[in-house]
Design a protein around this motif. Structure first.
Motif, short mmCIF file in Angstrom:
data_model
loop_
_atom_site.label_atom_id
_atom_site.label_comp_id
_atom_site.label_asym_id
_atom_site.label_seq_id
_atom_site.Cartn_x
_atom_site.Cartn_y
_atom_site.Cartn_z
N ALA A 32 18.77 51.78 11.20
CA ALA A 32 18.83 52.67 10.04
C ALA A 32 19.39 51.89 8.86
CB ALA A 32 19.72 53.87 10.36
N ASP A 33 19.53 52.54 7.73
CA ASP A 33 20.12 51.89 6.56
C ASP A 33 21.49 51.33 6.93
OD1 ASP A 33 17.95 52.56 5.02
OD2 ASP A 33 18.92 54.30 4.09
N ASN A 34 21.68 50.05 6.73
CA ASN A 34 22.96 49.37 6.97
C ASN A 34 23.44 49.43 8.41
OD1 ASN A 34 23.22 48.69 4.19
ND2 ASN A 34 23.86 50.78 3.80
N ALA A 35 22.55 49.68 9.36
CA ALA A 35 22.92 49.70 10.78
C ALA A 35 21.75 49.21 11.62
CB ALA A 35 23.31 51.10 11.22
N GLY A 36 22.08 48.51 12.68
CA GLY A 36 21.05 48.02 13.57
C GLY A 36 20.64 49.06 14.59
N PRO A 37 19.83 48.65 15.56
CA PRO A 37 19.39 49.58 16.60
C PRO A 37 20.54 49.96 17.51
CG PRO A 37 18.77 47.35 17.19
CD PRO A 37 19.37 47.28 15.80
N GLY A 38 20.31 50.95 18.34
CA GLY A 38 21.37 51.39 19.23
C GLY A 38 20.85 52.15 20.42
N VAL A 39 21.77 52.83 21.07
CA VAL A 39 21.52 53.58 22.30
C VAL A 39 22.26 54.90 22.20
CG1 VAL A 39 21.93 53.61 24.79
CG2 VAL A 39 21.45 51.44 23.64
N GLU A 40 21.64 55.96 22.66
CA GLU A 40 22.31 57.26 22.74
C GLU A 40 22.17 57.80 24.15
OE1 GLU A 40 21.50 61.76 21.17
OE2 GLU A 40 21.36 60.16 19.67
N VAL A 41 23.27 58.27 24.69
CA VAL A 41 23.29 58.92 25.99
C VAL A 41 24.02 60.25 25.80
CG1 VAL A 41 24.10 58.80 28.38
CG2 VAL A 41 23.30 56.72 27.23
N GLY A 42 23.41 61.31 26.28
CA GLY A 42 24.05 62.62 26.15
C GLY A 42 23.95 63.39 27.45
N TRP A 43 24.89 64.31 27.67
CA TRP A 43 24.83 65.10 28.89
C TRP A 43 25.64 66.37 28.75
CZ3 TRP A 43 27.76 60.77 28.20
CH2 TRP A 43 29.10 60.79 28.58
N LEU A 44 25.29 67.31 29.64
CA LEU A 44 26.05 68.53 29.79
C LEU A 44 26.94 68.33 30.99
CD1 LEU A 44 26.64 71.49 29.03
CD2 LEU A 44 24.74 72.13 30.55
N ALA A 45 28.23 68.25 30.76
CA ALA A 45 29.19 68.02 31.83
C ALA A 45 29.42 69.30 32.63
CB ALA A 45 30.52 67.52 31.25
N GLY A 46 29.88 69.13 33.84
CA GLY A 46 30.15 70.27 34.71
C GLY A 46 31.26 71.18 34.20
N ASN A 47 32.08 70.68 33.28
CA ASN A 47 33.17 71.49 32.74
C ASN A 47 32.79 72.14 31.40
OD1 ASN A 47 33.21 69.20 31.18
ND2 ASN A 47 35.36 68.71 31.52
N LYS A 48 31.46 72.41 31.22
CA LYS A 48 30.94 73.13 30.04
C LYS A 48 31.24 72.41 28.73
CE LYS A 48 29.17 76.85 30.74
NZ LYS A 48 27.75 77.03 30.79
N ARG A 49 30.93 71.13 28.72
CA ARG A 49 31.07 70.33 27.51
C ARG A 49 29.80 69.53 27.29
NH1 ARG A 49 35.87 71.57 28.86
NH2 ARG A 49 37.68 71.51 27.54
N ILE A 50 29.39 69.46 26.03
CA ILE A 50 28.29 68.57 25.65
C ILE A 50 28.94 67.27 25.21
CG2 ILE A 50 26.47 68.13 23.97
CD1 ILE A 50 25.98 71.17 23.90
N ILE A 51 28.54 66.18 25.85
CA ILE A 51 29.12 64.88 25.56
C ILE A 51 28.02 63.95 25.09
CG2 ILE A 51 30.47 62.95 26.46
CD1 ILE A 51 31.65 64.86 28.54
N GLU A 52 28.26 63.26 24.01
CA GLU A 52 27.32 62.26 23.49
C GLU A 52 28.05 60.94 23.32
OE1 GLU A 52 24.43 65.27 20.98
OE2 GLU A 52 25.69 63.88 19.90
N LEU A 53 27.40 59.88 23.76
CA LEU A 53 27.94 58.53 23.67
C LEU A 53 26.88 57.67 23.01
CD1 LEU A 53 30.25 56.57 24.54
CD2 LEU A 53 28.96 56.22 26.66
N SER A 54 27.23 57.03 21.91
CA SER A 54 26.24 56.17 21.25
C SER A 54 26.85 54.82 20.91
CB SER A 54 25.69 56.83 19.98
OG SER A 54 26.70 57.00 19.02
N LEU A 55 26.03 53.82 21.05
CA LEU A 55 26.40 52.45 20.73
C LEU A 55 25.45 51.96 19.67
CD1 LEU A 55 27.94 49.76 21.34
CD2 LEU A 55 26.19 49.31 23.08
N ARG A 56 25.98 51.43 18.57
CA ARG A 56 25.15 50.93 17.47
C ARG A 56 25.50 49.48 17.23
NH1 ARG A 56 20.72 52.86 14.79
NH2 ARG A 56 21.63 54.91 14.79
N PHE A 57 24.47 48.66 17.06
CA PHE A 57 24.66 47.24 16.79
C PHE A 57 24.56 46.94 15.30
CE2 PHE A 57 23.27 47.33 21.22
CZ PHE A 57 24.25 46.56 21.81
N ALA A 58 24.89 45.72 14.93
CA ALA A 58 24.87 45.29 13.53
C ALA A 58 23.43 45.20 13.02
CB ALA A 58 25.55 43.93 13.40
#
Length: 177
Positions: free
Chosen positions: A124-150
């Motif tokens: 994206a603008d001023n950011a390199g490619p990345g990875v997104e991982v998301g899930w619905l946890a068993g304790n009723k939480r939506i969790i998103e984890l993303s890693l972005r490179f230069a």
């Protein structure tokens, strides 16, 4: 959620900013253990993250707004790579998560929460490619984890990071129980 992430970035990079994020939520900046920053950083440990991802992240910033807790990890003095974790409580079930929350072009991840996904993210603008991982946890939480490179990082590096981020997500999922 974008306001929370903007506030966390501002706290980490600029020591706060007055952008269009509205009233800034409470933020903390830390070079101590990631958990010391509070918020979603309590689910992260620099040694664990760096071992899984092969990085040297050492600065953490957290923000909280309403029912969403975020954490941004970076290397001191550099904007990228960055790792962003967000955790929000929810009432949705796996069927709603899979049909509405999960991006249409994402691939399913087996063994991650009640339902999980992974996907590469384009540069994206001023950011390199990345990875997104998301899930619905068993304790009723939506969790998103993303890693972005230069900026200028090749898509191949982001593709190589997908299984590493998924494995980190599985560790975080276990720690959120």
């Amino acid at each position: 959620m974008r306001k929370v992430l903007l506030a966390a970035f501002c706290a980490l990079l600029l020591g706060g900013c007055d952008g269009d994020a509205g009233a800034a939520p409470a933020t903390q900046r830390s070079t101590a253990p990631a958990a010391a920053a509070g918020g979603a950083c309590q689910l992260l440990d620099f040694a664990m993250v760096n071992a899984k991802l092969g990085l040297d992240l050492n600065v953490a910033a957290a923000a909280t707004q309403d029912n969403t807790f975020t954490c941004v990890l970076q290397t001191q003095g550099a904007s990228y790579p960055d790792l962003i974790l967000s955790v929000s409580s929810t009432t949705v079930g796996a069927d709603v998560f899979g049909s509405i929350v999960q991006p249409k072009d994402a691939a399913a991840v087996q063994g991650l929460g009640l339902v999980g996904y992974q996907m590469p993210t384009p540069a994206a603008d001023n950011a390199g490619p990345g990875v997104e991982v998301g899930w619905l946890a068993g304790n009723k939480r939506i969790i998103e984890l993303s890693l972005r490179f230069a900026p200028g990082t090749g898509d191949d590096k982001a593709a190589e990071a997908i299984p590493k981020v998924v494995e980190l997500a599985k560790l975080i999922d276990l720690s959120s129980l």
